[in-house]
Design an enzyme around this catalytic site. Structure first.
Site, PDB file in Angstrom:
ATOM      1  N   ALA A 247       0.376  -6.727   4.998  1.00 43.70           N
ATOM      2  CA  ALA A 247      -0.129  -7.526   3.885  1.00 43.70           C
ATOM      3  C   ALA A 247       0.025  -8.873   4.083  1.00 43.70           C
ATOM      4  O   ALA A 247      -0.879  -9.745   3.969  1.00 43.70           O
ATOM      5  CB  ALA A 247       0.676  -7.136   2.797  1.00 43.70           C
TER       6      ALA A 247
ATOM      7  N   ALA B  75       3.682  -1.444   4.192  1.00 43.01           N
ATOM      8  CA  ALA B  75       2.802  -2.317   5.142  1.00 43.01           C
ATOM      9  C   ALA B  75       3.079  -3.806   4.677  1.00 43.01           C
ATOM     10  O   ALA B  75       2.090  -4.568   4.500  1.00 43.01           O
ATOM     11  CB  ALA B  75       1.464  -1.990   4.890  1.00 43.01           C
TER      12      ALA B  75
ATOM     13  N   VAL C 231      10.921  -5.218   3.491  1.00 44.82           N
ATOM     14  CA  VAL C 231      10.711  -5.157   4.838  1.00 44.82           C
ATOM     15  C   VAL C 231      10.735  -3.804   5.401  1.00 44.82           C
ATOM     16  O   VAL C 231      12.077  -3.213   5.139  1.00 44.82           O
ATOM     17  CB  VAL C 231      11.579  -6.407   5.557  1.00 44.82           C
ATOM     18  CG1 VAL C 231      11.131  -6.019   7.094  1.00 44.82           C
ATOM     19  CG2 VAL C 231      11.015  -7.748   5.064  1.00 44.82           C
TER      20      VAL C 231
ATOM     21  N   LYS D  22       0.680  -1.259  -0.018  1.00 43.32           N
ATOM     22  CA  LYS D  22      -0.038   0.053   0.057  1.00 43.32           C
ATOM     23  C   LYS D  22       0.916   1.289  -0.018  1.00 43.32           C
ATOM     24  O   LYS D  22       2.070   1.334   0.579  1.00 43.32           O
ATOM     25  CB  LYS D  22      -1.143   0.033   1.184  1.00 43.32           C
ATOM     26  CG  LYS D  22      -0.273   0.154   2.524  1.00 43.32           C
ATOM     27  CD  LYS D  22      -0.093   1.526   3.128  1.00 43.32           C
ATOM     28  CE  LYS D  22       0.899   1.363   4.398  1.00 43.32           C
ATOM     29  NZ  LYS D  22       1.713   2.763   4.615  1.00 43.32           N
TER      30      LYS D  22
ATOM     31  N   ASP E   2      -2.694  -1.704   9.300  1.00 41.42           N
ATOM     32  CA  ASP E   2      -2.940  -1.611   8.076  1.00 41.42           C
ATOM     33  C   ASP E   2      -3.399  -3.019   7.396  1.00 41.42           C
ATOM     34  O   ASP E   2      -3.580  -3.073   6.260  1.00 41.42           O
ATOM     35  CB  ASP E   2      -1.680  -1.487   7.130  1.00 41.42           C
ATOM     36  CG  ASP E   2      -1.116   0.012   7.431  1.00 41.42           C
ATOM     37  OD1 ASP E   2      -1.814   0.875   7.714  1.00 41.42           O
ATOM     38  OD2 ASP E   2       0.185   0.307   7.647  1.00 41.42           O
TER      39      ASP E   2
END
Ligand code: C5P
Length: 310
Positions: A110, A106, A101, A11, A142
């Protein structure tokens, strides 16, 4: 069924407005989430005990124990299914990473979202997307958006979502990955510190950017580019000063807009077309202002099962 694989997008935040810290340590947000075509894959298979394996981009930096967000999501889903555990056997979780990472994209949330979708299918648990969002929000701010995908307004910690009513315009982005990571809590804490130094008064009310939403409704990439904003950006840049040069380079090379992704350190550039994105990606690679680049499009769909092996 022996294995279920789900795919999940990274995202961006096209707007990230951050309020003062709350009593629970989180910050009240108004954000415009936008999912892009950089995907992780998560496979779950029945196993003797819950375990995680991580492969791909930055795999060595993803915790494989109880701190792993995908594993925490699986445990939270098991608790939510509440059937005494008989229908929710242990799983081996295999995470194949393309989302870097600790990059502001996010990736951990995810993977948690993909694990929820995959286990919901494997266990035939039958939770709705709304129920999965509620479970996911307990794991990370998220996760709910990673389940939803597309473009959406987030409030609260970011977990209260409203899909944006925007046309199906495809946007062409270039991501510049940095040589390093930023820890999200440190970036938020730095923003708080910068604000008390520079603004003795607490930040005022945070509002959705009406001009950004109008640009998205019009599908006008140039206007969207001019309205990208991120309150965390000054904090990310102060912790990672090289980002200033990366952002400036992208704008000089013709991007419609530039900003730091979430808490950083990835930098994001909007371009007018696929061709412009390719030109910018090549030029950014040559400019030596980032570790690597990727071209992505948005909006992308949220976490979804892509294969089921029997
Ligand atoms: O929810 P998540 O685990 O992704 O958040 C990571 C950290 O980011 C939190 O521990 C907190 O320090 C910070 N955060 C925040 N306000 C938010 C979201 C995250 O302060 N709305």
């Amino acid at each position: 069924m022996t294995g279920i694989t789900a795919r999940v997008p990274a995202k961006l935040n096209l707007q990230l407005a951050v309020g003062p810290p709350r009593a629970d340590g989180y910050h009240e947000l108004v954000t415009v989430f936008h999912a892009v075509s950089l995907f992780d894959q998560v496979t779950v298979e029945p196993a003797e005990r819950d375990a995680v394996t991580v492969t791909g981009e930055g795999a060595g930096r993803v915790p494989a124990g109880q701190d792993n967000l995908a594993l925490r999501a699986v445990m939270a889903l098991r608790a939510a299914v509440r059937d005494g555990g008989t229908g929710t056997p242990d799983v081996r979780i295999t995470i194949s990473k393309r989302i870097p990472v600790a990059a502001g994209l996010a990736g951990g949330s995810a993977d948690a979202a993909a694990a929820l979708v995959a286990c919901n299918e494997l266990w035939a648990a039958g939770l709705t997307q709304q129920q999965l969002c509620e479970v996911g929000a307990t794991v990370g701010s998220d996760v709910a958006f990673a389940l939803l995908g597309g473009t959406a307004v987030g409030r609260g910690r970011g977990e209260q979502l409203t899909p944006a009513l925007v046309p199906a315009t495809q946007y062409h982005w270039v991501l510049a990955f940095a040589d390093g990571q930023l820890a999200t809590p440190e970036v938020y804490a730095t923003l708080d510190r910068l604000r008390t130094q520079r603004e003795p008064d607490p930040p005022g009310e945070i509002n959705l950017d009406a001009a950004l939403m109008s640009a998205l409704r019009a599908g006008d990439a140039a206007r969207v580019g001019s309205r990208l904003s991120n309150d965390l950006q000054p904090a990310a840049v102060s912790l990672f000063p090289a980002l200033r040069k990366t952002l400036a380079a992208g704008l000089e090379l013709g991007a419609l807009g530039a900003l730091v992704a979430g808490s950083g350190p990835t930098c994001v550039f909007l371009t007018a077309s696929a061709e412009r994105a390719l030109d910018l990606a090549v030029a950014m690679s040559g400019a030596g202002v980032c570790r690597s680049v990727a071209r992505v499009t948005g909006p992308a769909p949220g976490a979804a099962v892509i294969s089921a092996q029997t």
